[in-house]
Design a protein around this motif. Sequence first.
Motif, PDB file in Angstrom:
ATOM      1  N   PHE A   1       0.892  -1.141   0.090  1.00 31.57           N
ATOM      2  CA  PHE A   1      -0.092  -0.077  -0.243  1.00 31.57           C
ATOM      3  C   PHE A   1       1.052   1.302  -0.068  1.00 31.57           C
ATOM      4  O   PHE A   1       2.078   1.355   0.437  1.00 31.57           O
ATOM      5  CB  PHE A   1      -0.964   0.134   1.277  1.00 31.57           C
ATOM      6  N   THR A   2       0.285   2.358  -0.363  1.00 35.02           N
ATOM      7  CA  THR A   2       0.964   3.660  -0.461  1.00 35.02           C
ATOM      8  C   THR A   2       0.072   4.575   0.544  1.00 35.02           C
ATOM      9  O   THR A   2      -1.048   4.766   0.228  1.00 35.02           O
ATOM     10  CB  THR A   2       0.935   4.092  -1.867  1.00 35.02           C
ATOM     11  N   VAL A   3       0.814   5.105   1.307  1.00 37.08           N
ATOM     12  CA  VAL A   3       0.274   6.106   2.455  1.00 37.08           C
ATOM     13  C   VAL A   3       0.210   7.683   1.890  1.00 37.08           C
ATOM     14  O   VAL A   3       1.175   8.044   1.381  1.00 37.08           O
ATOM     15  CB  VAL A   3       1.012   6.063   3.785  1.00 37.08           C
ATOM     16  N   ASN A   4      -1.050   8.333   1.852  1.00 37.94           N
ATOM     17  CA  ASN A   4      -0.966   9.538   1.333  1.00 37.94           C
ATOM     18  C   ASN A   4      -0.902  10.358   2.826  1.00 37.94           C
ATOM     19  O   ASN A   4      -0.150  11.535   2.582  1.00 37.94           O
ATOM     20  CB  ASN A   4      -2.494   9.698   1.030  1.00 37.94           C
ATOM     21  N   ALA A   5      -1.365   9.866   3.868  1.00 35.17           N
ATOM     22  CA  ALA A   5      -1.232  11.037   5.090  1.00 35.17           C
ATOM     23  C   ALA A   5      -1.365   9.987   6.305  1.00 35.17           C
ATOM     24  O   ALA A   5      -2.060   9.275   6.277  1.00 35.17           O
ATOM     25  CB  ALA A   5      -2.320  11.974   4.877  1.00 35.17           C
ATOM     26  N   MET A   6      -0.656  10.453   7.432  1.00 31.92           N
ATOM     27  CA  MET A   6      -1.038   9.879   8.612  1.00 31.92           C
ATOM     28  C   MET A   6      -1.384  10.863   9.559  1.00 31.92           C
ATOM     29  O   MET A   6      -0.835  11.887   9.798  1.00 31.92           O
ATOM     30  CB  MET A   6       0.297   8.587   9.073  1.00 31.92           C
ATOM     31  N   SER A   7      -2.478  10.598  10.286  1.00 32.18           N
ATOM     32  CA  SER A   7      -3.202  11.610  11.007  1.00 32.18           C
ATOM     33  C   SER A   7      -3.181  11.220  12.539  1.00 32.18           C
ATOM     34  O   SER A   7      -3.518   9.977  12.642  1.00 32.18           O
ATOM     35  CB  SER A   7      -4.296  12.196  10.625  1.00 32.18           C
ATOM     36  N   TRP A   8      -3.236  11.954  13.536  1.00 39.20           N
ATOM     37  CA  TRP A   8      -3.949  11.749  14.797  1.00 39.20           C
ATOM     38  C   TRP A   8      -4.943  12.367  15.185  1.00 39.20           C
ATOM     39  O   TRP A   8      -5.138  13.724  14.798  1.00 39.20           O
ATOM     40  CB  TRP A   8      -2.546  12.155  15.997  1.00 39.20           C
ATOM     41  N   TYR A   9      -5.928  11.985  15.721  1.00 36.04           N
ATOM     42  CA  TYR A   9      -7.119  12.407  16.189  1.00 36.04           C
ATOM     43  C   TYR A   9      -7.376  11.871  17.571  1.00 36.04           C
ATOM     44  O   TYR A   9      -6.543  11.134  18.411  1.00 36.04           O
ATOM     45  CB  TYR A   9      -8.380  11.671  15.449  1.00 36.04           C
ATOM     46  N   ARG A  10      -8.236  12.715  18.231  1.00 31.88           N
ATOM     47  CA  ARG A  10      -8.498  12.315  19.869  1.00 31.88           C
ATOM     48  C   ARG A  10     -10.034  12.521  20.017  1.00 31.88           C
ATOM     49  O   ARG A  10     -10.644  13.582  19.376  1.00 31.88           O
ATOM     50  CB  ARG A  10      -7.698  13.294  20.840  1.00 31.88           C
ATOM     51  N   GLN A  11     -10.089  11.769  21.055  1.00 25.63           N
ATOM     52  CA  GLN A  11     -11.701  12.107  21.290  1.00 25.63           C
ATOM     53  C   GLN A  11     -11.905  11.849  22.967  1.00 25.63           C
ATOM     54  O   GLN A  11     -11.426  10.971  23.648  1.00 25.63           O
ATOM     55  CB  GLN A  11     -12.705  10.797  20.850  1.00 25.63           C
ATOM     56  N   ALA A  12     -12.208  12.900  23.765  1.00 21.29           N
ATOM     57  CA  ALA A  12     -12.559  12.832  25.119  1.00 21.29           C
ATOM     58  C   ALA A  12     -14.107  12.490  25.569  1.00 21.29           C
ATOM     59  O   ALA A  12     -14.959  12.672  24.621  1.00 21.29           O
ATOM     60  CB  ALA A  12     -12.429  14.343  25.484  1.00 21.29           C
ATOM     61  N   PRO A  13     -14.062  11.998  26.579  1.00 24.84           N
ATOM     62  CA  PRO A  13     -15.604  11.585  26.913  1.00 24.84           C
ATOM     63  C   PRO A  13     -16.612  12.872  26.696  1.00 24.84           C
ATOM     64  O   PRO A  13     -16.532  13.897  26.925  1.00 24.84           O
ATOM     65  CB  PRO A  13     -15.602  11.491  28.231  1.00 24.84           C
ATOM     66  N   GLY A  14     -17.672  12.414  26.127  1.00 24.28           N
ATOM     67  CA  GLY A  14     -18.782  13.336  25.589  1.00 24.28           C
ATOM     68  C   GLY A  14     -18.430  14.319  24.430  1.00 24.28           C
ATOM     69  O   GLY A  14     -19.277  14.969  24.066  1.00 24.28           O
ATOM     70  N   ASN A  15     -17.337  14.305  23.858  1.00 24.57           N
ATOM     71  CA  ASN A  15     -16.953  15.119  22.842  1.00 24.57           C
ATOM     72  C   ASN A  15     -16.812  14.360  21.412  1.00 24.57           C
ATOM     73  O   ASN A  15     -16.662  13.092  21.655  1.00 24.57           O
ATOM     74  CB  ASN A  15     -15.709  15.744  23.217  1.00 24.57           C
ATOM     75  N   GLU A  16     -16.792  15.164  20.412  1.00 25.50           N
ATOM     76  CA  GLU A  16     -16.812  14.559  19.003  1.00 25.50           C
ATOM     77  C   GLU A  16     -15.203  14.278  18.843  1.00 25.50           C
ATOM     78  O   GLU A  16     -14.306  14.788  19.390  1.00 25.50           O
ATOM     79  CB  GLU A  16     -17.369  15.283  17.881  1.00 25.50           C
ATOM     80  N   ARG A  17     -14.926  13.241  17.983  1.00 30.36           N
ATOM     81  CA  ARG A  17     -13.536  12.939  17.744  1.00 30.36           C
ATOM     82  C   ARG A  17     -13.078  14.288  16.727  1.00 30.36           C
ATOM     83  O   ARG A  17     -13.491  14.755  15.953  1.00 30.36           O
ATOM     84  CB  ARG A  17     -13.450  11.814  16.777  1.00 30.36           C
ATOM     85  N   GLU A  18     -11.716  14.771  17.042  1.00 31.37           N
ATOM     86  CA  GLU A  18     -11.274  15.827  16.512  1.00 31.37           C
ATOM     87  C   GLU A  18      -9.920  15.530  16.026  1.00 31.37           C
ATOM     88  O   GLU A  18      -9.097  14.617  16.820  1.00 31.37           O
ATOM     89  CB  GLU A  18     -11.074  17.115  17.668  1.00 31.37           C
ATOM     90  N   LEU A  19      -9.588  16.325  14.862  1.00 31.75           N
ATOM     91  CA  LEU A  19      -8.156  16.238  14.410  1.00 31.75           C
ATOM     92  C   LEU A  19      -7.312  16.678  15.183  1.00 31.75           C
ATOM     93  O   LEU A  19      -7.370  17.928  15.425  1.00 31.75           O
ATOM     94  CB  LEU A  19      -8.294  16.472  12.833  1.00 31.75           C
TER      95      LEU A  19
END
Length: 124
Positions: free
Chosen positions: A31-49
């Motif tokens: 496979f070829t990677v275009n991008a690698m990202s980190w997201y996070r999600q705190a309790p009660g919150n939406e996942r954010e970049l």
Amino acid sequence: QVQVLESGGGSVQSGGSLNLSCRASTSGRPFTVNAMSWYRQAPGNERELVATLFSSGSTMYADNVKSRFTVSRNNDAENTVFLQMHSLKAEDTAVYYCNVNAKKDGDTYWRNFWGQGTQVTVSV
């Protein structure tokens, strides 16, 4: 399928540092990677970049982590990135997920692959 594995989460006091690692791999077609990202999600919150490292080497950060977090490539291991987190705050507490935007050889479309997440807890 591309497997995504995060490591390095844990607990730290406010002002401390943690380093996360994310590795993408497959037992199937290359496979070829275009991008690698980190997201996070705190309790009660939406996942954010949080941060993105593009295959070109350019990076992008959320405003609330700029100057504190650094995403970088592991030059010793293919398809592996680090997230170095400094000056951590209680509000950085969340499950951190690695996202890999990649395309397997022969496929037409890029796809997003997710890891299971790793917990980061920052105490006051």
